[in-house]
Design a protein around this motif. Structure first.
Motif, PDB file in Angstrom:
ATOM      1  N   ALA A  82       0.825  -1.216   0.000  1.00 21.78           N
ATOM      2  CA  ALA A  82       0.000   0.000   0.000  1.00 21.78           C
ATOM      3  C   ALA A  82       0.855   1.261   0.000  1.00 21.78           C
ATOM      4  N   TYR A  83       2.087   1.159   0.492  1.00 18.40           N
ATOM      5  CA  TYR A  83       2.943   2.334   0.555  1.00 18.40           C
ATOM      6  C   TYR A  83       3.352   2.834  -0.835  1.00 18.40           C
ATOM      7  N   GLU A  90       1.524   3.419  -3.196  1.00 15.05           N
ATOM      8  CA  GLU A  90       0.534   4.406  -3.617  1.00 15.05           C
ATOM      9  C   GLU A  90       0.917   5.811  -3.158  1.00 15.05           C
ATOM     10  N   LEU A  91       1.742   5.894  -2.113  1.00 13.11           N
ATOM     11  CA  LEU A  91       2.120   7.187  -1.545  1.00 13.11           C
ATOM     12  C   LEU A  91       3.460   7.687  -2.062  1.00 13.11           C
ATOM     13  N   HIS A  94       4.138  11.421  -3.486  1.00 11.80           N
ATOM     14  CA  HIS A  94       4.064  12.557  -2.559  1.00 11.80           C
ATOM     15  C   HIS A  94       4.549  12.143  -1.171  1.00 11.80           C
ATOM     16  N   ARG A  95       5.585  11.333  -1.119  1.00 10.06           N
ATOM     17  CA  ARG A  95       5.989  10.742   0.161  1.00 10.06           C
ATOM     18  C   ARG A  95       6.452  11.794   1.171  1.00 10.06           C
ATOM     19  N   TYR A 143       3.398  13.361   2.744  1.00 11.82           N
ATOM     20  CA  TYR A 143       2.803  12.430   3.713  1.00 11.82           C
ATOM     21  C   TYR A 143       3.658  12.334   4.974  1.00 11.82           C
ATOM     22  N   GLN A 170      -7.224   2.807  -3.561  1.00 12.87           N
ATOM     23  CA  GLN A 170      -6.213   2.474  -2.566  1.00 12.87           C
ATOM     24  C   GLN A 170      -6.045   3.566  -1.515  1.00 12.87           C
ATOM     25  N   LYS A 171      -6.100   4.823  -1.918  1.00 13.87           N
ATOM     26  CA  LYS A 171      -5.925   5.917  -0.953  1.00 13.87           C
ATOM     27  C   LYS A 171      -7.090   5.970   0.031  1.00 13.87           C
ATOM     28  N   ILE A 196      -6.414   3.337   2.548  1.00 16.32           N
ATOM     29  CA  ILE A 196      -5.374   3.778   3.480  1.00 16.32           C
ATOM     30  C   ILE A 196      -5.988   4.657   4.567  1.00 16.32           C
ATOM     31  N   PHE A 197      -6.881   5.574   4.164  1.00 21.41           N
ATOM     32  CA  PHE A 197      -7.551   6.432   5.139  1.00 21.41           C
ATOM     33  C   PHE A 197      -8.376   5.597   6.112  1.00 21.41           C
TER      34      PHE A 197
END
Length: 314
Positions: free
Chosen positions: A14-15, A17-18, A21-22, A25, A266-267, A270-271
């Motif tokens: 899942a990471y 996906e970030l 814009h890491r 985040y 996916q985001k 994550i939320f």
């Protein structure tokens, strides 16, 4: 299928996906973690230092904040590593994370249930309050709120854990017990049956206590004066908001763990995963600090005395 003996670590997919814009985040998670620590520590310090707040309700709130600090500390600092895309976790740390996160959830719900009983006694049996909520009984309730859920989940953990895995990819941002079960190399039919049963059985006593307490409070309020109803509502509202807030987070977690969520972005998933570990720990101290006059007064007193000491230092 990977070699069974080779799977000693897991990759949290899942990471990825970030990744774009890491750094953003990273800043967001850092700010959320600092704010969570700050609001909870203020509440803990105020409760511990002010003798006027050494009453059962405030002691339960203090323990709630301690548990929320522990729960947030298990996950949020490790999430800061996404800045460097460290998305792999070794088996030991994965298992430790599962145990701590699940224990946090069970302890939180147990403390909320004990708090509902405290409100029931205060409103429905005020003449017997100091007898039913004596220091000895309050201490026992606090100890049991921490020990029993941890031991109960330890049993669940041992029953459902499989030592060998055929895959290492977990589509989450943290390890969860059922995710490891799905990666097991062995037949997990019994485990898949035992897991949902225990999920229902484990919080049942807490749910019964909360429903019983508020059913009795509602019964008393219906026959009470408007002034008494307003006072009961003011007393119970912060706790009810905490129960609803945390229950929503638990519901999100159960739905994600037990149902296919591939159709959800996916985001968004994550939320939903972060809700239970960010929203209750951040907002519960604010709810109690704003709603309960005694706590609010002591917080202002603490902040004003600190400001005066800084002024005198200059």
């Amino acid at each position: 299928m990977e070699n069974v003996s080779a799977v000693t670590s897991f990759i949290l997919t899942a990471y990825t996906e970030l990744e774009d814009h890491r750094y953003l985040y990273f800043i967001c998670f850092l700010i959320l973690y600092i704010l969570t620590l700050l609001v909870n520590l203020v509440l803990i310090v105020v409760t511990c230092t002010e003798k006027g707040l050494h009453e059962p309700m405030y002691l339960f709130i203090c323990n709630l904040s301690v548990n929320e600090v522990c729960g947030s500390t298990v996950l949020l600092p490790s999430m800061l590593s996404i800045c460097y895309l460290i998305i792999m976790k070794y088996l030991f740390f994965c298992l430790l994370e599962i145990y701590c996160l699940m224990s946090y959830a069970l302890v939180e719900f147990t403390i909320l249930a004990v708090m509902s009983y405290d409100r029931y006694v205060a409103i429905c049996r005020p003449l017997h309050y100091h007898l039913l909520m004596s220091p000895r009984k309050v201490t026992a309730a606090i100890v049991l709120s921490w020990v029993v859920p941890s031991l109960f989940f330890a049993l669940y953990f041992i029953l459902t854990l499989q030592p060998s895995f055929c895959d290492r990819y977990i589509e989450r941002i943290y390890c969860m017990n059922f995710e490891l079960v799905k990666l097991s190399c062995f037949d997990t039919t019994i485990i898949r049956f035992v897991g949902p049963v225990l999920i229902i059985v484990c919080p049942s006593p807490q749910i019964v206590m909360i429903l019983f307490s508020y059913a009795q409070i509602l019964r008393i309020c219906l026959s009470a004066s408007k002034e008494s109803q307003a006072k009961a509502l003011q007393t119970c509202t912060p706790h009810l908001l905490s129960v609803i807030n945390f229950s929503v987070g638990c519901l999100f977690e159960v739905i994600q763990g037990r149902f296919n969520m591939s159709h959800v972005p996916q985001k968004a998933r994550i939320f939903l995963s972060l809700y239970i570990l960010i929203i209750p720990p951040l907002f519960n101290p604010l709810i109690y600090g704003i709603s309960i006059q005694a706590i609010k007064v002591q917080i202002f007193k603490l902040l004003s005395s600190k400001k005066r000491s800084e002024t005198n230092a200059w």
